[in-house]
Design an enzyme around this catalytic site. Structure first.
Site, PDB file in Angstrom:
ATOM      1  N   TRP A  99      18.409  28.537  43.720  1.00 34.89           N
ATOM      2  CA  TRP A  99      17.072  29.052  43.389  1.00 34.89           C
ATOM      3  C   TRP A  99      16.044  28.555  44.384  1.00 34.89           C
ATOM      4  CZ3 TRP A  99      17.604  33.058  40.617  1.00 34.89           C
ATOM      5  CH2 TRP A  99      18.546  33.127  39.592  1.00 34.89           C
ATOM      6  N   ASP A 166       9.087  24.821  40.664  1.00 33.55           N
ATOM      7  CA  ASP A 166       9.845  25.719  39.790  1.00 33.55           C
ATOM      8  C   ASP A 166      10.490  24.804  38.745  1.00 33.55           C
ATOM      9  OD1 ASP A 166      11.676  27.314  38.506  1.00 33.55           O
ATOM     10  OD2 ASP A 166      12.684  28.020  40.332  1.00 33.55           O
ATOM     11  N   LYS A 190      15.039  29.694  29.560  1.00 37.71           N
ATOM     12  CA  LYS A 190      15.935  28.537  29.508  1.00 37.71           C
ATOM     13  C   LYS A 190      15.501  27.577  28.397  1.00 37.71           C
ATOM     14  CE  LYS A 190      17.741  30.114  33.432  1.00 37.71           C
ATOM     15  NZ  LYS A 190      17.053  30.048  34.709  1.00 37.71           N
TER      16      LYS A 190
HETATM   17  C1  LIG Z   1      17.069  30.917  36.025  1.00 39.71           C
HETATM   18  C2  LIG Z   1      16.258  30.350  37.136  1.00 39.71           C
HETATM   19  C3  LIG Z   1      15.485  31.160  37.986  1.00 39.71           C
HETATM   20  C4  LIG Z   1      15.466  32.656  37.892  1.00 39.71           C
HETATM   21  O1  LIG Z   1      14.734  33.054  36.793  1.00 39.71           O
HETATM   22  P1  LIG Z   1      14.431  34.598  36.517  1.00 39.71           P
HETATM   23  O2  LIG Z   1      13.452  34.484  35.391  1.00 39.71           O
HETATM   24  O3  LIG Z   1      15.721  35.231  36.133  1.00 39.71           O
HETATM   25  O4  LIG Z   1      13.856  35.193  37.736  1.00 39.71           O
HETATM   26  C5  LIG Z   1      14.729  30.538  38.961  1.00 39.71           C
HETATM   27  N1  LIG Z   1      14.727  29.205  39.109  1.00 39.71           N
HETATM   28  C6  LIG Z   1      15.469  28.397  38.326  1.00 39.71           C
HETATM   29  C7  LIG Z   1      15.448  26.912  38.533  1.00 39.71           C
HETATM   30  C8  LIG Z   1      16.249  28.952  37.312  1.00 39.71           C
HETATM   31  O5  LIG Z   1      16.987  28.155  36.519  1.00 39.71           O
END
Ligand SMILES: *Cc1c(COP(=O)(O)O)cnc(C)c1O
Length: 355
Positions: A99, A166, A190
């Site tokens: 990511w 993030d 999540k």
């Molecule tokens: C799941 C995840 C993403 C992607 O998220 P989306 O909402 O599907 O775009 C980005 N960064 C991290 C750390 C993730 O766990």
């Protein structure tokens, strides 16, 4: 049979969040209409947005001068929206996983990108911590928890440049010093809600500095000014987010979420280290308490599929590892229970006894 949900995302939510959201889908606040059928501008819905924002601010102790907004497009859209709004000339990125790498790639559309450190050569099995950040970058972007590889940095970096994170897969799992960040974002699926909403926390004073014309929807100020109501927000996901935030608060807040996460992870890593069949995949000090990755020891490689079947028969769901790591991944977000982790540990012990 009882199922134990270890899905990496979308993932397990507290049962009461699901039940309460389901009730509102059938009849929203006794209105005779479904939550799916009402206008986001209905007088009963504004309090849902307001309470969600207030609870996020309260739980993370967000100082004044920050806005919390709800957007679409997932964390993946933030990979471009962050640099669109904050990259003036040059940004620094820490490459700690899939990511993080995707975020870095999107930033290149907007300016120069410096990768300050990377663990890619080691298949992301550690979290780089000793790196230099050039003083002239507009921000440093980090990914606090690497969902796929199972590494995590559970502290807040002290850096001399604006920090952007993030936190998709570990937000609300520990206290965070928000004052250290210019922006924090997270796809909610999540640790906060059902899929469909992205939470962005931005420092108001940092907005409006990028030297480019921003399309209306991409400019964070649009959503800050309109209280996330510039366009139709995802009402059901936001409702489920509010319910989850109520649950986190009732359980004792993020300090308690942290205590439970560490307790669950300690139990499971102890078994991974003890059990002759398994081993962890990442450097011990960087082990994630959210996504716990492990593989079969070399001499037991053939038992990977049999263990997956064995655990599945006992109700474990979602423990197959991501294809870039293989083996197993047990995601233990806030809603995960000690009982679920104990069930997995029992399966590991029983399987070991058979071999
Ligand atoms: C799941 C995840 C993403 C992607 O998220 P989306 O909402 O599907 O775009 C980005 N960064 C991290 C750390 C993730 O766990």
């Amino acid at each position: 049979m009882k199922k134990y949900n270890f899905n990496a995302g979308p993932s397990m939510l507290p049962r009461e969040v699901i039940e309460n959201t389901a009730k509102q889908i059938l009849d929203f606040n006794g209105s005779g209409l479904s939550l799916m059928e009402i206008s986001h501008r209905a007088k009963d819905f504004q309090p849902v947005v307001d309470e969600s924002v207030a609870l996020i601010k309260e739980l993370l102790e967000i100082p004044s001068g920050y806005s919390v907004i709800f957007l679409g497009g997932g964390a993946s859209l933030q990979f471009m929206q962050i640099p669109a709004n904050f990259l003036i000339k040059k940004a620094a990125y820490l490459n700690t996983g899939t990511w993080a790498k995707k975020a870095e790639k999107e930033a290149k559309h907007f300016g120069e990108v410096v990768e300050v450190a990377s663990s890619a050569d080691a298949n992301y099995t550690f979290y780089p911590k000793n790196f230099e950040v050039p003083a002239d970058v507009d921000y440093l972007h980090i990914t606090t928890n690497n969902t796929i590889y199972g590494t995590e940095y559970r502290k807040d970096f002290d850096v001399q440049v604006p920090l952007i994170a993030d936190m998709s897969s570990d937000i609300m799992s520990r206290p965070v010093d928000v004052s250290k960040y210019t922006a924090i974002y997270a796809g909610a699926q999540k640790n906060m809600a059902m899929a469909g909403v992205t939470v962005v926390i931005v420092k108001d004073g940092m907005l409006g500095k990028a030297p480019r014309e921003l399309p209306t929807m991409i400019d964070y100020r649009t959503h800050v000014d309109k209280g996330s109501m510039f366009n139709t927000p995802p009402v059901v996901p936001i409702y489920s987010l509010m319910e989850t935030m109520r649950w986190v608060k009732a359980q004792g807040g993020v300090a308690e979420m942290n205590r439970r996460a560490v307790e669950r992870a300690d139990m499971l890593y102890a078994e991974i280290d003890r059990n002759k069949l398994f081993k962890g995949t990442v450097k011990e000090e960087d082990r994630s308490v959210m996504n716990i990755c492990f593989v079969m020891n070399e001499e037991y490689k053939d038992l990977e599929k049999p263990f997956l079947d064995f655990a599945t028969e006992r109700g474990m769901v979602g423990i197959k590892g991501h294809r870039s790591v293989g083996g197993f991944r047990a995601s233990c977000y806030n809603a995960q229970t000690v009982e679920g982790v104990q069930a997995l540990i029992k399966a590991m012990k029983d399987f070991e006894n058979q071999h």
